[in-house]
Design a protein around this motif. Structure first.
Motif, PDB file in Angstrom:
ATOM      1  N   ARG A  47     -16.319   8.948  13.833  1.00  0.00           N
ATOM      2  CA  ARG A  47     -16.386   8.835  12.385  1.00  0.00           C
ATOM      3  C   ARG A  47     -15.472   9.850  11.697  1.00  0.00           C
ATOM      4  N   GLN A  48     -15.495  11.071  12.173  1.00  0.00           N
ATOM      5  CA  GLN A  48     -14.698  12.110  11.536  1.00  0.00           C
ATOM      6  C   GLN A  48     -13.204  11.892  11.746  1.00  0.00           C
ATOM      7  N   ARG A  50     -20.004  11.093  16.246  1.00  0.00           N
ATOM      8  CA  ARG A  50     -19.562  11.964  15.162  1.00  0.00           C
ATOM      9  C   ARG A  50     -18.042  12.117  15.171  1.00  0.00           C
ATOM     10  N   PRO A 100     -12.198  15.593   7.193  1.00  0.00           N
ATOM     11  CA  PRO A 100     -13.456  15.839   7.888  1.00  0.00           C
ATOM     12  C   PRO A 100     -13.996  17.211   7.523  1.00  0.00           C
ATOM     13  N   ASP A 101     -15.311  17.287   7.369  1.00  0.00           N
ATOM     14  CA  ASP A 101     -15.913  18.566   7.031  1.00  0.00           C
ATOM     15  C   ASP A 101     -17.209  18.722   7.790  1.00  0.00           C
ATOM     16  N   LEU A 118     -20.074  16.052   9.153  1.00  0.00           N
ATOM     17  CA  LEU A 118     -20.353  16.042  10.589  1.00  0.00           C
ATOM     18  C   LEU A 118     -21.843  16.131  10.850  1.00  0.00           C
ATOM     19  N   ARG A 170     -12.188   8.963   9.632  1.00  0.00           N
ATOM     20  CA  ARG A 170     -12.189   9.346   8.222  1.00  0.00           C
ATOM     21  C   ARG A 170     -10.936  10.154   7.906  1.00  0.00           C
TER      22      ARG A 170
END
Length: 529
Positions: free
Chosen positions: A139-140, A136, A150-151, A155, A143
């Motif tokens: 990826r965040q 996670r 990221p939010d 997530l 991103r």
């Protein structure tokens, strides 16, 4: 703010206690009060103290380590004796690596290493978090580094996504086959294998290679215990041990290698004992390198490496370069390379023939130096007999010079600059013009004697700092000046074209946003009306 996984205390304590325990063991041996020998009770007492100190330190480290991901930064607070607060802007995050050793895979935890642009080392390490949390975060963070925010919803959506399970937005590009892994392991020589092989051989022979001689089979040879046969046998055993260790290391390093693509990023995963997982951001790609070493060319295989700006992968294998494909069929490699950078057909221009003459003269000088050294050794030591036979090496000069000449070339395309060099490891570099930082025209004193020069397209990749930049070697001097001007002009053209594309794209996005706001008014605006 979040904390590390509780299991990280046990894993880090194991490593820390071993280090501190060994340190206290050495201290105990040195300061042991025993008059006639080592006081084992005192030594073991100090070792126990060291282990306890290591466990206490790691527990305090776990308690005081916190991290938080905001819209703009990744914040980390750490430190046991001295507190340290760090804020990493998401826009500067270059790469996020995930690593798992055997113990971490059993416990379901992983280490996350975050590297920033321009950094020579890992900026932040999270040792350790859960596997899901690691993926996670990757990826965040990526991103956010790509310009998104990221939010919490995103997530949560990534809760069960792992690097080994390609999500709906991921496409599998490459997965190493068993045959390819075997060939890669057999024909790859790992530099560290020599040291490990020598250590293994030393222990096996009791630090005496003569003990490993098959005496019952070579008894007819005169004096095998003291003759040069021992040295030759020891050298062969050393090469065998180094080869075996190298094959094992390569096999475990690239076992299960797979490459996927999600949006504008490549995700790689590899490793048997220690699992590595990371990203290769395509917007950071500076150049592609297609390499074909001699053993692999026999089987029609090649490798692909991606050079990125300011990225320090291993802490991986080589700084600034990450393997996109460690070994595969040459057609598969070319297909993936063109999927990353569509550079079209390769039609290289060779250096002038006088460059081949320069290579021949260079090799003749090397042969002359070898023969001269052998003559001096024979004269003053008498160890070398028939040193003059080394003159036969001159026969190899013409084919060696020709092979070096045919292995070099360059191509100036519409969007890319391509170069090729090397016979034993033939590398073809593909550089987009808009990635070129500088164009260098160089001519040594020996090149100037034959009106030759070399032109280098320098990029932001750290490979350029190590002398592995895209270079057109030994081309005509006047052609080199023209090539330098041509590359600089094409660089400016590509930069202007990319600026126009970004401007038009931004205009359309702003127009779409305006249309969306007109068609979809918010409830508050409806109430106002």
């Amino acid at each position: 703010m979040r904390s590390l996984h509780p299991a990280s205390v046990a894993v880090r304590s194991l490593s820390r206690s071993l280090n501190t325990g060994f340190l206290f063991f050495v201290v105990g041996v040195v300061v042991s009060p025993g008059g006639n020998g080592i006081d084992l009770l005192s030594v073991f007492g100090l070792v126990a103290v060291g282990i306890v100190v290591g466990i206490v330190y790691e527990f305090a480290y776990y308690q005081r380590f916190r991290y938080d991901l905001t819209d703009d930064t990744f914040d980390v607070t750490s430190g046991v004796l001295a507190r340290r607060d760090r804020e990493l802007p998401l826009g500067r995050i270059q790469n996020v690596d995930i690593r798992q050793n055997v113990l971490g895979r059993v416990l379901g935890i992983a280490a996350v290493h975050i590297e920033t642009a321009g950094g020579g080392q890992t900026e932040v390490s999270l040792e350790y978090v859960s596997e899901d949390e690691a993926h996670r975060l990757r990826r965040q963070l990526r991103r956010g580094a790509s310009g998104g925010k990221p939010d919490d919803d995103a997530l949560e959506a990534d809760d069960h996504t792992t690097a080994s399970d390609a999500g709906p937005d991921e496409t599998l590009l490459f997965e190493i086959r068993p045959r390819e892994l075997v060939i890669l392991s057999v024909f790859t020589i790992d530099p560290g294998a020599s040291l490990l092989g020598g250590i293994a051989l030393s222990f096996a022979s009791g630090f005496d290679p003569a003990t490993l001689l098959p005496g019952d089979r070579i008894g007819w040879l005169p004096g095998p215990e003291t003759g040069p046969l021992v040295l030759v046998w020891g050298f062969l055993l050393f090469l065998l041990a180094a080869w075996v260790v190298s094959a094992v290391l390569t096999f475990t390093r690239y076992y299960g290698f797979r490459l996927t693509r999600a949006d504008d990023e490549l995700y790689y995963e590899r490793g048997l004992l220690q699992r590595y997982s990371g990203t290769i951001p395509l917007e950071k790609v500076q150049a592609l390198t297609i390499s074909k070493s001699v053993p692999f060319r026999w089987f029609g295989y090649a490798a692909l490496s991606v050079e990125t700006a300011g990225y320090a992968p291993g802490q991986s294998d080589s700084r600034g370069t990450e393997s996109a494909i460690p070994l595969a069929d040459a057609d598969r490699v070319n297909e993936l390379a063109r999927a990353i950078e569509p550079f079209g057909p390769v039609d290289l221009e060779s250096p002038p023939r006088r460059a081949r003459e320069r290579y021949a003269v260079r090799y003749l000088l090397v042969v002359a130096a070898v023969v001269g050294t052998a003559a001096l050794v024979a004269r003053y030591t008498g160890v070398v007999d028939r040193w003059y036979l080394l003159v036969a090496l001159a026969v190899l000069v013409p084919p060696a010079a020709h092979l070096k000449w045919t292995s070099r070339g360059y191509q100036v395309g519409d969007r890319y600059f391509l170069t090729r060099a090397g016979f034993w490891r033939r590398t073809t570099k593909v550089v987009p013009y808009y990635r070129v930082q500088a164009v260098l025209h160089q001519a040594t004193i020996f090149q100037r004697r034959r009106n030759l020069a070399s032109v280098t397209a320098d990029t932001a990749s750290s490979a350029s700092l190590l002398g592995r930049a895209a270079t057109a070697h030994d081309i005509d001097d006047q052609r080199g000046l023209e090539l330098q001007a041509d590359l600089e002009e094409r660089l400016q053209e590509r930069l202007r074209a990319r600026k126009r594309q970004r401007t038009v794209g931004q205009w359309f996005r702003e127009a779409d946003d305006g249309d969306s706001s007109d068609e979809d008014p918010s409830p508050e605006s409806n109430d106002d009306r």
